[in-house]
Design a protein around this motif. Structure first.
Motif, PDB file in Angstrom:
ATOM      1  N   VAL A 239       0.720  -0.962   0.059  1.00 30.96           N
ATOM      2  CA  VAL A 239      -0.386   0.010   0.264  1.00 30.96           C
ATOM      3  C   VAL A 239       0.773   0.924  -0.137  1.00 30.96           C
ATOM      4  N   ALA A 240       2.050   1.021   0.726  1.00 31.69           N
ATOM      5  CA  ALA A 240       2.740   2.559   1.181  1.00 31.69           C
ATOM      6  C   ALA A 240       3.599   2.859  -0.101  1.00 31.69           C
ATOM      7  N   HIS A 241       4.395   2.333  -0.802  1.00 38.84           N
ATOM      8  CA  HIS A 241       4.398   1.973  -2.611  1.00 38.84           C
ATOM      9  C   HIS A 241       3.724   1.826  -3.227  1.00 38.84           C
ATOM     10  N   HIS A 242       3.233   1.854  -3.776  1.00 37.48           N
ATOM     11  CA  HIS A 242       1.681   2.437  -4.544  1.00 37.48           C
ATOM     12  C   HIS A 242       1.721   3.395  -4.758  1.00 37.48           C
ATOM     13  N   THR A 243       1.783   3.305  -5.928  1.00 39.35           N
ATOM     14  CA  THR A 243       2.138   5.330  -6.232  1.00 39.35           C
ATOM     15  C   THR A 243       0.068   5.567  -6.443  1.00 39.35           C
ATOM     16  N   VAL A 244      -0.931   5.229  -6.529  1.00 41.91           N
ATOM     17  CA  VAL A 244      -1.614   5.161  -6.798  1.00 41.91           C
ATOM     18  C   VAL A 244      -2.871   4.989  -5.647  1.00 41.91           C
ATOM     19  N   ILE A 245      -2.570   3.260  -5.345  1.00 43.04           N
ATOM     20  CA  ILE A 245      -2.779   3.138  -3.829  1.00 43.04           C
ATOM     21  C   ILE A 245      -3.189   3.708  -3.000  1.00 43.04           C
ATOM     22  N   ARG A 246      -1.215   4.344  -2.535  1.00 47.15           N
ATOM     23  CA  ARG A 246      -1.549   5.518  -1.380  1.00 47.15           C
ATOM     24  C   ARG A 246      -2.439   6.473  -1.086  1.00 47.15           C
TER      25      ARG A 246
ATOM     26  N   HIS B 257     -10.019  -0.659  -8.039  1.00 46.66           N
ATOM     27  CA  HIS B 257      -8.356  -0.442  -8.707  1.00 46.66           C
ATOM     28  C   HIS B 257      -7.715  -1.202  -8.215  1.00 46.66           C
ATOM     29  N   ARG B 258      -8.195  -1.302  -6.516  1.00 47.01           N
ATOM     30  CA  ARG B 258      -7.620  -2.405  -5.610  1.00 47.01           C
ATOM     31  C   ARG B 258      -7.515  -3.817  -5.894  1.00 47.01           C
ATOM     32  N   GLN B 259      -8.928  -3.904  -6.304  1.00 47.35           N
ATOM     33  CA  GLN B 259      -9.289  -5.666  -6.523  1.00 47.35           C
ATOM     34  C   GLN B 259      -8.572  -5.501  -8.356  1.00 47.35           C
ATOM     35  N   THR B 260      -8.123  -5.015  -8.663  1.00 42.67           N
ATOM     36  CA  THR B 260      -7.627  -5.321  -9.959  1.00 42.67           C
ATOM     37  C   THR B 260      -5.705  -5.059 -10.168  1.00 42.67           C
ATOM     38  N   VAL B 261      -5.097  -4.838  -9.078  1.00 46.85           N
ATOM     39  CA  VAL B 261      -3.853  -4.907  -9.041  1.00 46.85           C
ATOM     40  C   VAL B 261      -3.691  -5.369  -8.700  1.00 46.85           C
ATOM     41  N   THR B 262      -4.089  -5.881  -7.194  1.00 48.74           N
ATOM     42  CA  THR B 262      -3.542  -6.404  -5.825  1.00 48.74           C
ATOM     43  C   THR B 262      -3.199  -7.741  -6.780  1.00 48.74           C
ATOM     44  N   PRO B 263      -2.228  -8.616  -5.619  1.00 44.69           N
ATOM     45  CA  PRO B 263      -2.381  -9.850  -6.659  1.00 44.69           C
ATOM     46  C   PRO B 263      -3.279 -10.837  -5.206  1.00 44.69           C
ATOM     47  N   ILE B 264      -3.909 -12.003  -5.656  1.00 44.23           N
ATOM     48  CA  ILE B 264      -4.620 -12.495  -5.038  1.00 44.23           C
ATOM     49  C   ILE B 264      -4.243 -12.334  -3.240  1.00 44.23           C
ATOM     50  N   GLU B 265      -2.989 -12.952  -3.649  1.00 44.10           N
ATOM     51  CA  GLU B 265      -2.807 -13.337  -2.340  1.00 44.10           C
ATOM     52  C   GLU B 265      -2.637 -12.936  -0.741  1.00 44.10           C
TER      53      GLU B 265
ATOM     54  N   PRO C  16      -9.825  15.665  -1.641  1.00 41.10           N
ATOM     55  CA  PRO C  16      -9.883  16.838  -3.014  1.00 41.10           C
ATOM     56  C   PRO C  16      -8.397  16.568  -2.894  1.00 41.10           C
ATOM     57  N   LEU C  17      -7.089  17.628  -1.626  1.00 45.12           N
ATOM     58  CA  LEU C  17      -6.786  18.425  -2.069  1.00 45.12           C
ATOM     59  C   LEU C  17      -5.249  16.838  -1.739  1.00 45.12           C
ATOM     60  N   ALA C  18      -5.613  16.045  -1.665  1.00 42.48           N
ATOM     61  CA  ALA C  18      -4.545  14.743  -1.381  1.00 42.48           C
ATOM     62  C   ALA C  18      -4.796  14.293  -2.520  1.00 42.48           C
ATOM     63  N   LEU C  19      -6.003  14.072  -3.130  1.00 37.58           N
ATOM     64  CA  LEU C  19      -5.869  13.338  -4.615  1.00 37.58           C
ATOM     65  C   LEU C  19      -4.785  14.167  -5.609  1.00 37.58           C
ATOM     66  N   TRP C  20      -5.560  15.621  -5.344  1.00 41.08           N
ATOM     67  CA  TRP C  20      -4.822  17.075  -6.495  1.00 41.08           C
ATOM     68  C   TRP C  20      -3.153  16.681  -6.477  1.00 41.08           C
ATOM     69  N   SER C  21      -3.140  16.518  -5.180  1.00 43.39           N
ATOM     70  CA  SER C  21      -1.251  17.132  -4.761  1.00 43.39           C
ATOM     71  C   SER C  21      -0.336  15.441  -5.443  1.00 43.39           C
ATOM     72  N   SER C  22      -1.070  14.708  -5.399  1.00 42.05           N
ATOM     73  CA  SER C  22      -0.746  12.953  -5.910  1.00 42.05           C
ATOM     74  C   SER C  22      -0.586  12.952  -7.732  1.00 42.05           C
ATOM     75  N   PRO C  23      -0.167  11.546  -7.793  1.00 42.17           N
ATOM     76  CA  PRO C  23       0.143  11.246  -9.958  1.00 42.17           C
ATOM     77  C   PRO C  23      -1.735  11.559 -10.177  1.00 42.17           C
ATOM     78  N   LEU C  24      -2.010  11.107  -9.787  1.00 38.20           N
ATOM     79  CA  LEU C  24      -3.894  11.278  -9.777  1.00 38.20           C
ATOM     80  C   LEU C  24      -4.295  13.084 -11.156  1.00 38.20           C
ATOM     81  N   ARG C  25      -3.199  12.949 -10.916  1.00 34.71           N
ATOM     82  CA  ARG C  25      -3.800  14.751 -10.645  1.00 34.71           C
ATOM     83  C   ARG C  25      -3.675  14.620 -12.653  1.00 34.71           C
ATOM     84  N   ARG C  26      -2.724  13.745 -12.675  1.00 39.06           N
ATOM     85  CA  ARG C  26      -1.726  13.719 -14.357  1.00 39.06           C
ATOM     86  C   ARG C  26      -2.035  12.906 -15.253  1.00 39.06           C
TER      87      ARG C  26
END
Length: 455
Positions: free
Chosen positions: A264-271, A384-392, A440-450
């Protein structure tokens, strides 16, 4: 006000919310024929195909039915439990805030190890036991009230027990859906589940307000207890499904928790999504604590109208769930997420402007808008989490996100209760709604903005 986000709760009295539901896991005692059939279902699910049908009903639809029935009962409790504290026990705003704080403190207590627990226990049996435990806890309230021995301390303990059981239940539930539907269906199925939650939050509080008005708050809680029993029966009818791959036994619980945390901490979208969910839940926790007292004591709304006003959030959530897939396809899932949270925060500012009489419509509109934005956030980030996270890793990733985000709910509730003591009910609502712009400010200041899409 109820928590909507999948990373945020699904209701003030929810065994879920924001999510409660069902799960099918390993359990002993079935015959060889059932084992063979369910092994085939598990293989189909892992390949992305829907699970097989049994008794004429698909696994998904029993999953959905159990979830919906339970959430309908929870929605009644969303109104009945705080009104019982306010009316029968004359609780203060801070004392009422202890109820959501106790319920969601369970995520702080066992939120992280919950993912490991889910991987190591027979899921179906565990889910059934959690439903029965919650039914026993909630039914103790009307019994104590009838005997004349009900105290605020009991309500707090009941909220805590329900919260602890819900932690285990919800983490198991969140890992089940990807095993019975394909990845292509996840957004649509999550939208359906969220729409069902929204529908119960629309009708449940209204029913709760009417029941409280005519039957009393204590007796109304029996509806929730019955809903847990129905959910348990439906869960028990599910076939066994293969659980997520269990980690090697030599790995310690701490090591397994750290693995989920690092993902979670290292994923650029989930974090950043988890950060936004945490901030949203802080606000939702505060509004859950403040709304009953604000409506009853500041705006002088009767119990039946309190239910309708709380249900307005469910209407907004239903609209949000219905529009999520269309918005994500047209704008992109990342843009929908960022713009939607800004719109929801702006709508929240209508709530503290509410006045008695027709001015209550401002509260309803603000709640609808905020609820719609929260459920859009829930569907997109959960998918998104259910799609990108390994099932284990999925149970531990779900548990980590919920530990972080749902752990903010009791903090928000207690902060709101303290703010109401210092600033009054309306002043505290202003503070919480103004802080809604932090998500929304937390999302806007992340890579999600682009980004156009989350994946």
């Amino acid at each position: 006000m109820t928590a909507q986000h999948e990373d945020a709760g699904t209701g003030a009295g929810t065994g879920a919310g924001t999510g409660a539901g069902t799960d099918a896991g390993t359990d002993a005692g079935t015959d060889a024929g059932t084992d063979a059939a369910t092994d085939e279902a598990a293989r189909s699910a892992s390949a992305g195909a829907p699970a097989s049908r049994r008794g004429g009903l698909s696994v998904f639809w029993r999953y959905w039915t159990a979830s919906t029935v339970s959430q309908a009962g929870d929605a009644v409790t969303t109104v009945a439990l705080p009104l019982l504290a306010v009316g029968a026990l004359q609780a203060s705003a801070f004392e009422v805030s202890l109820l959501p704080a106790a319920q969601y403190a369970a995520w702080i207590a066992i939120g992280l190890p919950a993912g490991v627990i889910v991987q190591r226990l027979p899921l179906r049996g565990t889910q059934v036991v959690m439903d029965l435990l919650r039914a026993a806890a909630i039914v103790s309230v009307p019994v104590a009230y009838a005997l004349g021995v009900l105290h605020l301390a009991q309500l707090v303990v009941v909220a805590l027990v329900i919260g602890l059981a819900t932690v285990i239940f919800d983490v198991g539930n969140s890992t089940f859906l990807p095993t019975i539907v394909s990845k292509d269906e996840l957004t649509a199925r999550n939208s359906l589940s969220s729409a069902s939650t929204s529908a119960t939050q629309l009708g449940g509080p209204s029913l709760g307000g009417v029941l409280v008005q005519f039957c009393g708050a204590a007796l109304s809680l029996v509806v929730d207890a019955v809903s847990y029993l129905v959910s348990a029966l439906l869960l028990w009818s599910l076939p066994r499904a293969a659980p997520p791959a269990a980690p090697a036994e030599r790995e310690s619980t701490v090591a397994l928790i750290k693995e989920g945390w690092r993902f979670v901490a290292h994923h650029t979208v989930i974090r950043p999504c988890a950060a936004a969910a945490t901030l949203t839940n802080f606000i939702l926790g505060g509004l859950m604590a403040l709304t009953p007292v604000f409506l009853v004591r500041t705006l002088h709304a009767p119990a039946s109208l309190v239910g309708l006003l709380i249900a307005a959030e469910g209407l907004g959530s239903l609209i949000g769930a219905a529009l999520t897939t269309r918005l994500a396809n047209r704008l992109g899932s990342a843009r929908t997420l960022v713009y939607g949270t800004f719109a929801g925060a702006a709508c929240a500012l209508l709530m503290p402007l509410a006045q008695a009489g027709w001015g209550l419509l401002l509260f309803a509109l603000g709640s609808m808008g905020f609820g719609a934005a929260a459920v859009v956030m829930s569907i997109l980030t959960r998918t998104h989490r259910q799609t990108v996270t390994p099932i284990e890793l999925l149970p531990r990733v779900m548990a980590t996100v919920r530990f972080i985000s749902w752990g903010a709910i009791p903090v928000g509730a207690l902060v709101a209760g303290a703010a109401a003591t210092a600033l009054g009910n309306r002043g505290a609502v202003w503070v919480m709604c103004a802080l809604a712009f932090l998500a929304p400010l937390a999302l806007w200041s992340s890579p999600l903005r682009r980004m156009r899409d989350l994946t």
